[in-house]
Design a protein around this motif. Structure first.
Motif, PDB file in Angstrom:
ATOM      1  N   TYR A  88      57.877  81.297  53.589  1.00  0.00           N
ATOM      2  CA  TYR A  88      58.964  81.283  54.578  1.00  0.00           C
ATOM      3  C   TYR A  88      58.395  81.485  55.979  1.00  0.00           C
ATOM      4  O   TYR A  88      58.746  80.763  56.919  1.00  0.00           O
ATOM      5  CB  TYR A  88      59.971  82.381  54.234  1.00  0.00           C
ATOM      6  N   ARG A  89      57.484  82.445  56.103  1.00  0.00           N
ATOM      7  CA  ARG A  89      56.900  82.709  57.425  1.00  0.00           C
ATOM      8  C   ARG A  89      56.121  81.503  57.925  1.00  0.00           C
ATOM      9  O   ARG A  89      56.169  81.154  59.100  1.00  0.00           O
ATOM     10  CB  ARG A  89      56.000  83.953  57.364  1.00  0.00           C
ATOM     11  N   SER A  90      55.428  80.868  56.973  1.00  0.00           N
ATOM     12  CA  SER A  90      54.645  79.691  57.353  1.00  0.00           C
ATOM     13  C   SER A  90      55.568  78.561  57.820  1.00  0.00           C
ATOM     14  O   SER A  90      55.334  77.942  58.857  1.00  0.00           O
ATOM     15  CB  SER A  90      53.804  79.236  56.162  1.00  0.00           C
ATOM     16  N   LEU A  91      56.632  78.312  57.062  1.00  0.00           N
ATOM     17  CA  LEU A  91      57.573  77.239  57.417  1.00  0.00           C
ATOM     18  C   LEU A  91      58.226  77.533  58.762  1.00  0.00           C
ATOM     19  O   LEU A  91      58.480  76.633  59.554  1.00  0.00           O
ATOM     20  CB  LEU A  91      58.650  77.097  56.335  1.00  0.00           C
ATOM     21  N   LYS A  92      58.480  78.801  58.992  1.00  0.00           N
ATOM     22  CA  LYS A  92      59.114  79.204  60.242  1.00  0.00           C
ATOM     23  C   LYS A  92      58.171  78.922  61.418  1.00  0.00           C
ATOM     24  O   LYS A  92      58.581  78.396  62.441  1.00  0.00           O
ATOM     25  CB  LYS A  92      59.470  80.692  60.181  1.00  0.00           C
ATOM     26  N   LYS A  93      56.914  79.263  61.190  1.00  0.00           N
ATOM     27  CA  LYS A  93      55.905  79.043  62.223  1.00  0.00           C
ATOM     28  C   LYS A  93      55.753  77.557  62.515  1.00  0.00           C
ATOM     29  O   LYS A  93      55.553  77.146  63.651  1.00  0.00           O
ATOM     30  CB  LYS A  93      54.577  79.617  61.716  1.00  0.00           C
ATOM     31  N   GLN A  94      55.871  76.753  61.457  1.00  0.00           N
ATOM     32  CA  GLN A  94      55.732  75.307  61.625  1.00  0.00           C
ATOM     33  C   GLN A  94      56.997  74.682  62.211  1.00  0.00           C
ATOM     34  O   GLN A  94      57.046  73.471  62.415  1.00  0.00           O
ATOM     35  CB  GLN A  94      55.458  74.646  60.267  1.00  0.00           C
ATOM     36  N   ILE A  97      61.880  75.592  59.510  1.00  0.00           N
ATOM     37  CA  ILE A  97      63.021  76.396  59.087  1.00  0.00           C
ATOM     38  C   ILE A  97      63.354  77.339  60.244  1.00  0.00           C
ATOM     39  O   ILE A  97      62.452  77.879  60.873  1.00  0.00           O
ATOM     40  CB  ILE A  97      62.675  77.165  57.778  1.00  0.00           C
ATOM     41  N   ASP A  98      64.653  77.458  60.542  1.00  0.00           N
ATOM     42  CA  ASP A  98      64.964  78.360  61.657  1.00  0.00           C
ATOM     43  C   ASP A  98      65.893  79.498  61.256  1.00  0.00           C
ATOM     44  O   ASP A  98      66.190  80.388  62.036  1.00  0.00           O
ATOM     45  CB  ASP A  98      65.546  77.574  62.851  1.00  0.00           C
ATOM     46  N   LYS A  99      66.354  79.453  60.034  1.00  0.00           N
ATOM     47  CA  LYS A  99      67.247  80.499  59.543  1.00  0.00           C
ATOM     48  C   LYS A  99      66.544  81.853  59.481  1.00  0.00           C
ATOM     49  O   LYS A  99      65.354  81.911  59.150  1.00  0.00           O
ATOM     50  CB  LYS A  99      67.658  80.147  58.110  1.00  0.00           C
ATOM     51  N   GLU A 100      67.297  82.890  59.758  1.00  0.00           N
ATOM     52  CA  GLU A 100      66.773  84.250  59.575  1.00  0.00           C
ATOM     53  C   GLU A 100      67.065  84.649  58.130  1.00  0.00           C
ATOM     54  O   GLU A 100      68.225  84.761  57.729  1.00  0.00           O
ATOM     55  CB  GLU A 100      67.469  85.195  60.565  1.00  0.00           C
ATOM     56  N   ILE A 101      66.034  84.823  57.340  1.00  0.00           N
ATOM     57  CA  ILE A 101      66.218  85.149  55.922  1.00  0.00           C
ATOM     58  C   ILE A 101      65.547  86.482  55.602  1.00  0.00           C
ATOM     59  O   ILE A 101      64.451  86.765  56.084  1.00  0.00           O
ATOM     60  CB  ILE A 101      65.623  84.039  55.019  1.00  0.00           C
ATOM     61  N   LYS A 102      66.223  87.280  54.790  1.00  0.00           N
ATOM     62  CA  LYS A 102      65.637  88.545  54.346  1.00  0.00           C
ATOM     63  C   LYS A 102      65.350  88.450  52.842  1.00  0.00           C
ATOM     64  O   LYS A 102      66.072  87.793  52.099  1.00  0.00           O
ATOM     65  CB  LYS A 102      66.595  89.710  54.614  1.00  0.00           C
ATOM     66  N   PHE A 103      64.307  89.159  52.437  1.00  0.00           N
ATOM     67  CA  PHE A 103      63.854  89.069  51.049  1.00  0.00           C
ATOM     68  C   PHE A 103      63.994  90.408  50.336  1.00  0.00           C
ATOM     69  O   PHE A 103      63.542  91.434  50.847  1.00  0.00           O
ATOM     70  CB  PHE A 103      62.401  88.589  51.016  1.00  0.00           C
ATOM     71  N   ILE A 104      64.628  90.341  49.172  1.00  0.00           N
ATOM     72  CA  ILE A 104      64.830  91.566  48.388  1.00  0.00           C
ATOM     73  C   ILE A 104      64.305  91.355  46.968  1.00  0.00           C
ATOM     74  O   ILE A 104      64.610  90.342  46.332  1.00  0.00           O
ATOM     75  CB  ILE A 104      66.319  91.956  48.308  1.00  0.00           C
ATOM     76  N   ALA A 105      63.533  92.299  46.481  1.00  0.00           N
ATOM     77  CA  ALA A 105      63.100  92.259  45.078  1.00  0.00           C
ATOM     78  C   ALA A 105      63.840  93.351  44.315  1.00  0.00           C
ATOM     79  O   ALA A 105      64.041  94.446  44.825  1.00  0.00           O
ATOM     80  CB  ALA A 105      61.604  92.495  44.990  1.00  0.00           C
ATOM     81  N   PHE A 106      64.277  93.001  43.103  1.00  0.00           N
ATOM     82  CA  PHE A 106      64.915  93.988  42.230  1.00  0.00           C
ATOM     83  C   PHE A 106      64.054  94.166  40.979  1.00  0.00           C
ATOM     84  O   PHE A 106      63.665  93.181  40.352  1.00  0.00           O
ATOM     85  CB  PHE A 106      66.297  93.503  41.764  1.00  0.00           C
ATOM     86  N   GLY A 107      63.791  95.402  40.643  1.00  0.00           N
ATOM     87  CA  GLY A 107      63.072  95.667  39.390  1.00  0.00           C
ATOM     88  C   GLY A 107      63.614  96.932  38.762  1.00  0.00           C
ATOM     89  O   GLY A 107      64.070  97.833  39.474  1.00  0.00           O
ATOM     90  N   GLY A 108      63.591  97.003  37.456  1.00  0.00           N
ATOM     91  CA  GLY A 108      63.967  98.243  36.778  1.00  0.00           C
ATOM     92  C   GLY A 108      62.798  99.213  36.839  1.00  0.00           C
ATOM     93  O   GLY A 108      61.768  98.916  37.452  1.00  0.00           O
ATOM     94  N   ASP A 109      62.926 100.362  36.197  1.00  0.00           N
ATOM     95  CA  ASP A 109      61.820 101.309  36.297  1.00  0.00           C
ATOM     96  C   ASP A 109      60.596 100.841  35.513  1.00  0.00           C
ATOM     97  O   ASP A 109      59.469 101.067  35.943  1.00  0.00           O
ATOM     98  CB  ASP A 109      62.238 102.728  35.901  1.00  0.00           C
ATOM     99  N   GLY A 110      60.797 100.148  34.382  1.00  0.00           N
ATOM    100  CA  GLY A 110      59.644  99.621  33.637  1.00  0.00           C
ATOM    101  C   GLY A 110      58.858  98.641  34.498  1.00  0.00           C
ATOM    102  O   GLY A 110      57.640  98.722  34.610  1.00  0.00           O
ATOM    103  N   GLY A 111      59.581  97.722  35.118  1.00  0.00           N
ATOM    104  CA  GLY A 111      58.959  96.675  35.932  1.00  0.00           C
ATOM    105  C   GLY A 111      58.498  97.160  37.294  1.00  0.00           C
ATOM    106  O   GLY A 111      57.900  96.401  38.059  1.00  0.00           O
ATOM    107  N   THR A 112      58.784  98.424  37.621  1.00  0.00           N
ATOM    108  CA  THR A 112      58.409  98.950  38.931  1.00  0.00           C
ATOM    109  C   THR A 112      57.409 100.105  38.803  1.00  0.00           C
ATOM    110  O   THR A 112      56.319 100.056  39.364  1.00  0.00           O
ATOM    111  CB  THR A 112      59.662  99.437  39.693  1.00  0.00           C
ATOM    112  N   TYR A 113      57.767 101.117  38.024  1.00  0.00           N
ATOM    113  CA  TYR A 113      56.902 102.297  37.868  1.00  0.00           C
ATOM    114  C   TYR A 113      55.663 101.969  37.028  1.00  0.00           C
ATOM    115  O   TYR A 113      54.619 102.564  37.222  1.00  0.00           O
ATOM    116  CB  TYR A 113      57.641 103.409  37.120  1.00  0.00           C
ATOM    117  N   ASP A 114      55.853 101.090  36.028  1.00  0.00           N
ATOM    118  CA  ASP A 114      54.789 100.874  35.047  1.00  0.00           C
ATOM    119  C   ASP A 114      54.056  99.550  35.270  1.00  0.00           C
ATOM    120  O   ASP A 114      53.143  99.467  36.058  1.00  0.00           O
ATOM    121  CB  ASP A 114      55.370 100.926  33.624  1.00  0.00           C
ATOM    122  N   ILE A 115      54.526  98.518  34.565  1.00  0.00           N
ATOM    123  CA  ILE A 115      53.756  97.261  34.537  1.00  0.00           C
ATOM    124  C   ILE A 115      53.745  96.556  35.885  1.00  0.00           C
ATOM    125  O   ILE A 115      52.802  95.845  36.216  1.00  0.00           O
ATOM    126  CB  ILE A 115      54.252  96.339  33.394  1.00  0.00           C
TER     127      ILE A 115
END
Lengths: 312, 365
Positions: A88-94, A97-115
């Motif tokens: 996204y940053r690369s496309l914006k620089k080029q 893309i001109d939209k302001e986009i925010k990125f969110i990741a969701f993970g449970g505790d297994g997918g975050t604390y552990d693996i």
């Protein structure tokens, strides 16, 4: 700084996580996701680690997500989103893309604390502009309630079952929020769906900050916690009121407690509502409740002292 | 008199491991094999063994590496995506010649796939999976009885060859409950583990490694390993045969697909069709000579698999042009039905064995 939003305003916004998902009745995760998505005024792109939320929100050809959403595997939501965000940053620089986009990741505790911890740590250290949200329900609920490093001390799980010899989990849970703060990223916070205004404010604040952000949100799971299906909010409130799950944020290294319970409740109030702690109330195990209380008191004390360090 | 007991496939594996003297298990949650770690989480402590739930599949298999190097009988289990994660260390185990038992309760793939039984990890299991020239001994059980028996056997074979052994099951067989005889474990005479790192007080230190940088050193190591695999090919091949004496169509299938195909073969036999079943029990070493011995111009092979066609390549290599080899499979974790297999066998029966001659016949007509 994002301006505060009222409940009335929120109620008029479109829900970006649609009903019809296959999460269990009474699950805390969709409540958390809805609040997080409602909080944002931006175009969002979400990544999801494998887990209950992922598998139940994208069954076959259906999706509950009304925003672009990417899932890859279990251990790499942060890495996958790192790639998306970088592109996204690369496309914006080029100028493509001109939209302001925010990125969110969701993970449970297994997918975050552990693996997923390695990929999360890497993404945060590299400084990707994303908000990582861990919905922490304290075990591998998707695969059948196996212990995780977020499982609280004393809890009964299928791979650390409570019995006559072992009283459930004998290890302390990892304090991931603090570990993320130790990455020296601009924003780290703990939130709870019971305190929606606090949660929404934290998400809005995080999205205004450029760089890596992490939020840990307590998310009751009635299947794993062995609690009633209508108790998700009550339980997350109890988690806060007992200081099991203090609400605080660490912005640029400065700790601030965002909610102080008027009266700190004993941890037994939280434990006794859940079947996973049932065995702790046997006479021979009651000493363990005292131990849990001690550790909570110590952590709460520490947090208050940390906050005091920065108080002017 | 021996009594049958009723158990779920995954639990039978777990208990058989205990019986075989496995005292170290490390695993990580993934469906459809969670019953193995869940069972061992309480069963291991009863026999003073160690159960560890790791923080990832990578950690689990590396714990097995460590426990095995220390001389313990060690096991891990997972399902397809988790087995992919373990591949690096499986290669290391093979290179360091460390015994270990690895269970793969396959599910539909590629990618996250689904959680129903599948056989799509055949290539990964028998052709190596990780990097480098190595092989694991691969067993393909088709019943809970065989899960039990082959698990007992796997620990012995792992120690005998100092090599990782893979049990290639699938989601169906792992979740399936059926009665079986819990045959007692009898430990064969195996050499002392005179390579294990169990403390060098009073003896010379030992080294276990897989890094060989000296000129030609690694080649020599590889030759040693290949010699061992050649020995396995000579001594370890296992296969089951059903109605092959007068069979003109030989169904070849392993694991759960063989179980399904057997029903179809039995039904068609009753109708008088000359059909039989050949079931490889070891996938590496593959029963190549056994298949070659059956092959002939008048025999046709039909390979049935729950994938898009993997073992069929080994069947073709084994038959080496002596017979026609056909394939029917269901990829993506879809279940084969006996009716479907029956229908396929009938089609093969009715079709002409020689495509060229069949074309000529059509021309004549």
């Amino acid at each position: 700084m994002a301006k505060a939003v009222t409940l009335k305003e929120l109620s008029k916004k479109e829900l970006l996580f649609a009903p019809g998902h296959r999460l269990c009745a009474g699950c805390g995760a969709p409540i958390v996701v809805k609040m997080v998505l409602l909080a944002s005024d931006y175009h969002l792109v979400a990544a999801n680690a494998t887990g209950c939320l992922e598998v139940s929100s994208c069954i076959s050809d259906y999706t509950a997500w009304k925003i672009p959403w990417i899932h890859n595997a279990f251990e790499n939501a942060a890495a996958t989103l790192s790639g998306v965000e970088t592109m996204y940053r690369s496309l914006k620089k080029q100028g493509k893309i001109d939209k302001e986009i925010k990125f969110i990741a969701f993970g449970g505790d297994g997918g975050t604390y552990d693996i997923g911890f390695q990929s999360l740590s890497g993404a945060m250290e590299r400084g990707h502009d994303m908000l990582y949200i861990c919905y922490d329900n304290g075990a591998y609920m998707n695969t059948g309630i196996q212990r995780s490093s977020a499982t609280p001390f004393g809890a009964d799980t299928t791979t650390r079952p409570a019995g006559s010899v072992v009283p459930g989990k004998t290890e302390q849970r990892k304090n991931l929020t603090k570990i993320m703060a130790a990455h020296n990223i601009p924003y780290v916070a703990q939130a709870s769906p019971s305190h929606w205004a606090d949660l929404v404010r934290k998400v809005r604040k995080a999205l205004e900050i450029t760089g890596p952000k992490f939020m840990n949100i307590v998310t009751p799971c009635n299947r794993g916690w062995r609690s009633r299906t209508d108790d998700a909010i009550t339980l997350s409130r109890l988690a806060v009121d007992t200081c099991y799950w203090p609400l605080y944020e660490i912005e640029n290294g400065v700790t601030k407690i965002t909610f102080r319970p008027r009266e700190k409740k004993p941890i037994a109030d939280f434990l006794k509502t859940q079947g996973r702690f049932k065995h702790l109330f046997k006479p021979e195990n009651e000493v363990l409740i005292g131990k849990i209380q001690e550790s909570i008191d110590r952590e709460w004390e520490k947090l208050q002292k940390e906050e005091a360090c920065f108080a002017s | 008199m021996k009594k049958k007991i009723l158990m779920r496939g995954n639990e039978a594996i777990a208990e058989a491991a205990i019986q075989a003297g496995c005292r170290f298990y490390a695993g990580y949650p993934i469906t459809p094999q969670n019953e193995i770690p869940e069972y061992l989480s309480w069963r291991m402590p009863e026999v003073e063994g160690t159960f560890i739930q790791a923080e990832s599949e990578l950690a689990a298999i590396n714990m097995v590496y460590g426990a095995s190097a220390a001389g313990s009988r060690a096991m891990t289990s997972s399902s397809s995506p988790g087995i992919s994660l373990k591949q690096e260390t499986i290669s290391f185990l093979a290179a360091a010649e460390l015994p270990a038992v690895i269970v793969n309760m396959q599910r539909g793939g590629p990618g996250l796939g689904n959680i129903s039984g599948s056989q799509a990890d055949y290539f990964q299991a028998v052709k190596g999976g990780g990097h480098g020239d190595y092989k694991t001994l691969v067993y393909a059980p088709y019943s809970v009885q065989e899960l039990w028996d082959l698990t007992l056997r796997s620990f012995d074979k792992a120690d005998e060859y100092r090599n990782p052994v893979l049990i290639l099951g699938d989601g169906i067989i792992g979740q399936m409950m059926e009665p079986f005889y819990p045959n007692p474990y009898r430990k064969p005479d195996l050499p002392e583990k005179d390579w294990a790192l169990d403390g060098c007080k009073g003896r010379a230190p030992r080294v276990i490694k897989s890094l060989y940088m000296g000129d030609g050193e690694l080649e020599m190591r590889n030759i040693v390993l290949q010699t061992k695999y050649a020995e396995m090919k000579k001594r370890e091949v296992m296969a089951d045969r059903y109605y092959l004496d007068d069979a003109e169509i030989v169904v070849v299938a392993f694991g759960i697909a063989a179980r399904i195909a057997l029903s179809s073969v039995l039904r068609l036999r009753r109708e008088g069709l000359k059909v039989g079943l050949f079931r490889p029990v070891t996938l590496f070493p593959f029963p190549a000579q056994e298949l070659f011995a059956i092959a002939g111009e008048h025999i046709r092979f039909l390979t049935i698999e729950m994938n898009a066609g993997q073992m069929v390549e080994d069947v073709r290599l084994s038959v080496n042009g002596k017979s026609q080899v056909l394939f029917h499979g269901r990829p993506g974790g879809s279940l084969l039905t006996p009716e479907e297999v029956e229908e396929k066998i009938r089609q093969v029966c009715c079709s002409h064995p020689h495509p060229v001659r069949a074309a000529l016949n059509r021309w004549d007509a």
